[in-house]
Enzyme design. Sequence first.
Site, PDB file in Angstrom:
ATOM      1  N   CYS A   1      35.506  19.415  22.519  1.00 39.98           N
ATOM      2  CA  CYS A   1      34.978  20.453  21.625  1.00 39.98           C
ATOM      3  C   CYS A   1      34.593  21.692  22.436  1.00 39.98           C
ATOM      4  O   CYS A   1      35.461  22.416  22.902  1.00 39.98           O
ATOM      5  CB  CYS A   1      33.811  19.887  20.813  1.00 39.98           C
ATOM      6  SG  CYS A   1      33.396  20.868  19.345  1.00 39.98           S
TER       7      CYS A   1
ATOM      8  N   HIS B   1      36.518  15.069  18.557  1.00 40.98           N
ATOM      9  CA  HIS B   1      35.573  14.212  19.279  1.00 40.98           C
ATOM     10  C   HIS B   1      36.143  12.797  19.384  1.00 40.98           C
ATOM     11  O   HIS B   1      35.876  11.946  18.531  1.00 40.98           O
ATOM     12  CB  HIS B   1      34.224  14.182  18.554  1.00 40.98           C
ATOM     13  CG  HIS B   1      33.442  15.446  18.678  1.00 40.98           C
ATOM     14  ND1 HIS B   1      32.453  15.627  19.625  1.00 40.98           N
ATOM     15  CD2 HIS B   1      33.513  16.610  17.985  1.00 40.98           C
ATOM     16  CE1 HIS B   1      31.942  16.838  19.508  1.00 40.98           C
ATOM     17  NE2 HIS B   1      32.572  17.460  18.523  1.00 40.98           N
TER      18      HIS B   1
ATOM     19  N   GLU C   1      35.314  10.388  21.187  1.00 39.87           N
ATOM     20  CA  GLU C   1      34.309   9.340  21.437  1.00 39.87           C
ATOM     21  C   GLU C   1      33.898   8.612  20.169  1.00 39.87           C
ATOM     22  O   GLU C   1      33.459   7.451  20.218  1.00 39.87           O
ATOM     23  CB  GLU C   1      33.064   9.939  22.116  1.00 39.87           C
ATOM     24  CG  GLU C   1      32.213  10.852  21.258  1.00 39.87           C
ATOM     25  CD  GLU C   1      32.614  12.322  21.307  1.00 39.87           C
ATOM     26  OE1 GLU C   1      31.763  13.188  21.022  1.00 39.87           O
ATOM     27  OE2 GLU C   1      33.792  12.603  21.620  1.00 39.87           O
TER      28      GLU C   1
END
Length: 600
Positions: free
Chosen positions: A403, A532, A534
């Site tokens: 990001c 993102h 993750e």
Amino acid sequence: MKYVLVSGGVISGIGKGVIASSTGLLLKTLGLKVTSIKIDPYMNIDAGTMSPLEHGEVFVLNDGGEVDLDLGNYERYLNVTLTHDNNITTGKVYSNVIQKERRGDYLGKTVQIVPHVTNEIQDWVERVARIPVDQSGEEPDVCIVELGGTVGDIESAAFVEAMRQFQFRVGHENFVSIHVSLVPVINGEQKTKPTQQAIRDLRSLGITPDLIACRCKQPLEKSVIDKISLFCHVGPEQVLAVHDVSSTYHVPQLLEDKLLEYLKIRFALDKISVSRELALAGENMWSSWKHLTQGYDHLFKKVTIVLVGKYTHLQDSYISVIKALEHSAMRCGRKLDLQWVEASHLEASTNTSDPLSYHKAWHLVCSANGILVPGGFGSRGVEGMIAAAKWARENNTPYLGICLGMQVAVIEFARSVCGIEGAFSEEFDKECENNVVVYMPEIDKDKLGGTMRLGLRPTFFQPNSEWSKLRKLHKMVDEVLERHRHRYEINPAFVSRLEQGGISFIGKDERGERMEIIEKRDHPYFVGVQYHPEYLSKPLKPSPPIFGLVAASAGLLDEFIQSGEEVEWSNFSHFNAESALADMNDSVEVTEEATVVTIS
């Protein structure tokens, strides 16, 4: 439908989320379908506008819900896909009640906490508990409800009362209460008074705990278990000792015997019909989980990743990033050595105001195997992030920007390589003529809550990107689905100039207009992603972008790509005690005086 309520006493942040997730995981090993709900007793509608330093990470779901970080734990442990409705807040409940009052749904009644707010909470839990959350597409068998905060806080009073009523609504045989309490050690002695008081407080509010999960430094002594049993009116088998362990992945094994045995009897789980397919999947899941945790304890070789962030004072701000790095490190057969660098400490101004912090931060960056710059908002520390990206690019250090981390990498490249003087982001300088990062035109600039580009969205790999290491980790697919949370994007007006300088935009949105992935070809691993990754990383299925960073940092990426292996675990043949001992033997240094094992 069976319900398990997990509440906490004494202090907050005691590990309710991990215990709730572990309970769900153990039930899934029996082939049951499990869902989870998190109750957050704050007035905010959701976590979207909260500072990470205030409440930890904002976790993003497929549907764009910005929720509490515990829902990330649920998804990682249970391998489920939740929605924004799985996170209940006081703000959401009150908003619904007020809307119903305005519509006249209460037929002129005086609207009160009891029964209207408490009924709204119970209805919400019952409705959401029945929503399918896994690949079976079937209604769950069990719902884990975690009550955030500490019982006795004024904020949670309505939710505690709702749960008191709820246990009678669904029936005693379908409701189990687990209360998590702290057993501190004073002068070497485990103290039970805080737990006794917490249980008294809970009972005074009408909920009698069936199981008491005691958080402690060391395993509970038998005399302490007996004392808690005596004064808290539960059997010794209902006192769960949850002591500190090397990794939270061990917690399900700590709870396996007592917790699972109790739930089997109390819920009469043997009477629930479970398909052979789900039962086998549960057995395989548990076997894989145990192999994973067993292997984790025998990892000796380290890989050092430095995280350059804005919210490093509270590590929960990056909890999904931490977990995703752990997943990837385990897949690489490495122990993660995560070093934290406050981004502002890398800035030249810090060398004047605090030279010790400046030199310490740069020492960590320069000595790391890999650098990760995660997302964030605001101008503080941005120049430090840009400096970290510059170091990684110029010194062939593996780099992943997520990001904002991708945006600062583009800003640095624009300044240093493309000669775009003063290149910056509209987020930090609206008047700059050379903003290579700009506000997305469709985003509301006045309203902050829920207005970002949120949720699961497709990213398409571009033609002639077959060389990309990231694409190879994705097995050369044309499209990936990832979760997004951003207001700013790479300025399309500068894309051609940036590509001429040597950076490639290998991933774009469905219209080919929004830049989603950057990668530098002549570099061990220099990748930036606007999304993102993750949020979708799981213990048994690491995220490819993050795995790429860790593998490159460990010097394993090229070998892994050539092997054709999947990033997702397929077997554990090379992740066991024997291979770990071989790794350890490789790092044994023999001297005349002794054999010294160096964990390196």
